[in-house]
Scaffold this motif. Structure first.
Motif, PDB file in Angstrom:
ATOM      1  N   GLU A 156       8.801  13.497   2.520  1.00 40.39           N
ATOM      2  CA  GLU A 156       9.435  12.453   3.314  1.00 40.39           C
ATOM      3  C   GLU A 156       8.854  11.102   2.917  1.00 40.39           C
ATOM      4  N   VAL A 157       9.715  10.137   2.657  1.00 43.78           N
ATOM      5  CA  VAL A 157       9.268   8.799   2.256  1.00 43.78           C
ATOM      6  C   VAL A 157       9.729   7.791   3.304  1.00 43.78           C
ATOM      7  N   ILE A 158       8.784   7.015   3.817  1.00 45.43           N
ATOM      8  CA  ILE A 158       9.098   5.969   4.794  1.00 45.43           C
ATOM      9  C   ILE A 158       8.500   4.654   4.307  1.00 45.43           C
ATOM     10  N   ALA A 159       9.344   3.659   4.119  1.00 49.72           N
ATOM     11  CA  ALA A 159       8.882   2.339   3.693  1.00 49.72           C
ATOM     12  C   ALA A 159       9.144   1.340   4.807  1.00 49.72           C
ATOM     13  N   ARG A 160       8.142   0.525   5.115  1.00 45.96           N
ATOM     14  CA  ARG A 160       8.255  -0.455   6.189  1.00 45.96           C
ATOM     15  C   ARG A 160       7.978  -1.862   5.672  1.00 45.96           C
ATOM     16  N   ILE A 161       8.717  -2.809   6.206  1.00 42.59           N
ATOM     17  CA  ILE A 161       8.486  -4.216   5.896  1.00 42.59           C
ATOM     18  C   ILE A 161       7.760  -4.829   7.080  1.00 42.59           C
ATOM     19  N   SER A 210       0.829  -1.202   0.000  1.00 41.84           N
ATOM     20  CA  SER A 210       0.000   0.000   0.000  1.00 41.84           C
ATOM     21  C   SER A 210       0.860   1.248   0.000  1.00 41.84           C
ATOM     22  N   VAL A 211       0.262   2.344  -0.465  1.00 44.99           N
ATOM     23  CA  VAL A 211       0.916   3.653  -0.475  1.00 44.99           C
ATOM     24  C   VAL A 211      -0.042   4.663   0.132  1.00 44.99           C
ATOM     25  N   LYS A 212       0.420   5.387   1.140  1.00 42.65           N
ATOM     26  CA  LYS A 212      -0.406   6.388   1.801  1.00 42.65           C
ATOM     27  C   LYS A 212       0.265   7.747   1.694  1.00 42.65           C
ATOM     28  N   ILE A 213      -0.485   8.739   1.238  1.00 43.07           N
ATOM     29  CA  ILE A 213       0.024  10.101   1.091  1.00 43.07           C
ATOM     30  C   ILE A 213      -0.742  10.992   2.049  1.00 43.07           C
ATOM     31  N   SER A 214      -0.038  11.647   2.948  1.00 43.53           N
ATOM     32  CA  SER A 214      -0.700  12.459   3.973  1.00 43.53           C
ATOM     33  C   SER A 214       0.132  13.701   4.283  1.00 43.53           C
ATOM     34  N   PRO A 215      -0.451  14.660   5.007  1.00 38.38           N
ATOM     35  CA  PRO A 215       0.327  15.837   5.402  1.00 38.38           C
ATOM     36  C   PRO A 215       1.472  15.418   6.311  1.00 38.38           C
ATOM     37  N   GLY A 216       2.629  16.004   6.116  1.00 38.45           N
ATOM     38  CA  GLY A 216       3.764  15.699   6.961  1.00 38.45           C
ATOM     39  C   GLY A 216       3.828  16.636   8.151  1.00 38.45           C
ATOM     40  N   GLU A 217       4.747  16.362   9.039  1.00 38.21           N
ATOM     41  CA  GLU A 217       4.963  17.236  10.184  1.00 38.21           C
ATOM     42  C   GLU A 217       6.147  18.166   9.920  1.00 38.21           C
ATOM     43  N   GLU A 218       7.315  17.596   9.742  1.00 41.17           N
ATOM     44  CA  GLU A 218       8.485  18.414   9.439  1.00 41.17           C
ATOM     45  C   GLU A 218       8.511  18.833   7.979  1.00 41.17           C
ATOM     46  N   LYS A 219       7.988  17.988   7.097  1.00 38.78           N
ATOM     47  CA  LYS A 219       7.919  18.308   5.676  1.00 38.78           C
ATOM     48  C   LYS A 219       6.458  18.366   5.239  1.00 38.78           C
ATOM     49  N   ALA A 220       6.213  18.951   4.081  1.00 37.67           N
ATOM     50  CA  ALA A 220       4.838  19.164   3.626  1.00 37.67           C
ATOM     51  C   ALA A 220       4.086  17.867   3.365  1.00 37.67           C
ATOM     52  N   VAL A 221       4.797  16.862   2.855  1.00 41.34           N
ATOM     53  CA  VAL A 221       4.146  15.609   2.455  1.00 41.34           C
ATOM     54  C   VAL A 221       4.873  14.427   3.080  1.00 41.34           C
ATOM     55  N   ARG A 222       4.093  13.476   3.561  1.00 43.47           N
ATOM     56  CA  ARG A 222       4.633  12.226   4.103  1.00 43.47           C
ATOM     57  C   ARG A 222       4.077  11.075   3.279  1.00 43.47           C
ATOM     58  N   ILE A 223       4.956  10.284   2.712  1.00 44.80           N
ATOM     59  CA  ILE A 223       4.553   9.116   1.916  1.00 44.80           C
ATOM     60  C   ILE A 223       4.969   7.872   2.683  1.00 44.80           C
ATOM     61  N   GLU A 224       3.984   7.046   3.032  1.00 42.94           N
ATOM     62  CA  GLU A 224       4.242   5.816   3.777  1.00 42.94           C
ATOM     63  C   GLU A 224       3.944   4.621   2.887  1.00 42.94           C
ATOM     64  N   ILE A 225       4.911   3.747   2.762  1.00 46.81           N
ATOM     65  CA  ILE A 225       4.787   2.585   1.888  1.00 46.81           C
ATOM     66  C   ILE A 225       4.936   1.316   2.715  1.00 46.81           C
ATOM     67  N   GLU A 226       3.957   0.452   2.624  1.00 52.79           N
ATOM     68  CA  GLU A 226       4.003  -0.838   3.319  1.00 52.79           C
ATOM     69  C   GLU A 226       4.431  -1.917   2.338  1.00 52.79           C
ATOM     70  N   MET A 227       5.419  -2.714   2.746  1.00 52.67           N
ATOM     71  CA  MET A 227       5.929  -3.774   1.886  1.00 52.67           C
ATOM     72  C   MET A 227       5.771  -5.137   2.549  1.00 52.67           C
ATOM     73  N   SER A 228       5.554  -6.142   1.744  1.00 51.13           N
ATOM     74  CA  SER A 228       5.441  -7.509   2.263  1.00 51.13           C
ATOM     75  C   SER A 228       6.763  -8.252   2.187  1.00 51.13           C
ATOM     76  N   ASN A 229       7.726  -7.643   1.490  1.00 47.87           N
ATOM     77  CA  ASN A 229       9.002  -8.312   1.275  1.00 47.87           C
ATOM     78  C   ASN A 229      10.080  -7.252   1.072  1.00 47.87           C
ATOM     79  N   SER A 230      11.288  -7.538   1.514  1.00 48.29           N
ATOM     80  CA  SER A 230      12.384  -6.579   1.393  1.00 48.29           C
ATOM     81  C   SER A 230      12.726  -6.241  -0.048  1.00 48.29           C
TER      82      SER A 230
END
Length: 269
Positions: free
Chosen positions: A250-255, A206-226
């Motif tokens: 800001e881009v943050i990807a989590r496994i 999944s990809v989630k785009i939301s308002p950031g705190e330190e930066k204007a945009v925060r993109i969070e990416i959920e991964m099932s595999n490295s």
């Protein structure tokens, strides 16, 4: 395309229908309406999708166009809300609403060149855009504004190529929006190719785009595999780095997978 095989060519082309939130932007709404009435443009989208299937690429149908358009507008509105000034405002004295039209126009036309050829499709997209976009904008803008809108949208289109170097906010938004069409189900689900591109694309949940705190945009990416890190870093990261958006996103990807060793549990850009 088993379901599509039962439809005629005309039915398949006319099925394309773009939905995007106008948010009271009448010029944007008029452009979307004009696009939805244009059979030739829809035909290019269909031909682009067929060529992508022939090459066993990820989806490049009108669905991709709609996703990129919506992501682009989402990014733009988050950025503008935080005070980031669109290039067309700073350089031409236009408005944020005009910037939304530029972004949408570029997203709508960014890969029509795929209807001709994959290689250098961005340049072919410009060829088709130069003829069609001014006609679509004619009832909406007078010159010189119409010419500026077409020029800025064309810059965004050519800048989404792999070595594109957008120097406008709008161009950077379209470049990043194109890369963000990576959520689960967007790659060809019927065939897993033995390469890192195929494996990494299927690892994005999944990809989630939301308002950031330190930066204007925060993109969070959920991964099932490295393996998804390749898609995030080489796909999105390459499209983001060096653009006017890099300092604002800001881009943050989590496994989250429990079945594999978490060598890199969190990856940031």
């Amino acid at each position: 395309m088993s379901g599509d095989d039962e439809q005629t060519l005309e039915e398949r082309v006319l099925a394309a229908h773009i939905r995007a939130p106008g948010r009271g932007n009448r010029k944007l709404e008029k452009l979307i309406a004009a696009v939805n009435d244009d059979v030739e443009l829809k035909g290019w989208w269909h031909a682009a999708a067929i060529n992508a299937e022939r090459l066993e690429m990820s989806d490049h149908s009108w669905v991709h166009i709609q996703i990129v358009t919506n992501i682009g507008l989402r990014l733009a509105r988050l950025l503008f809300r935080r005070g980031i000034v669109p290039s067309c405002v700073a350089d031409h004295g236009l408005t944020e609403r005009d910037a939304e039209v530029i972004i949408a126009a570029a997203a709508l036309f960014h890969c029509v060149g795929m209807s001709i050829q994959r290689a250098d499709h961005e340049q072919f997209s410009l060829f088709l855009t130069a003829d069609k976009l001014p006609k679509l904008l004619a009832p909406i803008y007078d010159d010189p504004a119409r010419t500026i809108i077409v020029a800025e949208a064309s810059h965004a289109i050519i800048s989404h190529r792999s070595k594109g170097a957008p120097f406008t906010i709008e161009g950077a938004i379209v470049r990043v929006a194109d890369a963000l069409d990576m959520a689960k189900g967007r790659s060809r689900a019927d065939k897993m190719l033995p390469n890192i591109h195929s494996v990494s694309s299927k690892a994005i949940e999944s990809v989630k785009i939301s308002p950031g705190e330190e930066k204007a945009v925060r993109i969070e990416i959920e991964m099932s595999n490295s393996a998804g890190i390749y898609q995030v870093d080489e796909g999105l990261g390459t499209k983001l780095r060096g653009t006017p958006l890099a300092e604002h996103v800001e881009v943050i990807a989590r496994i989250e997978a429990e079945h594999e060793a978490r060598l890199v549990p969190v990856f940031k850009i």
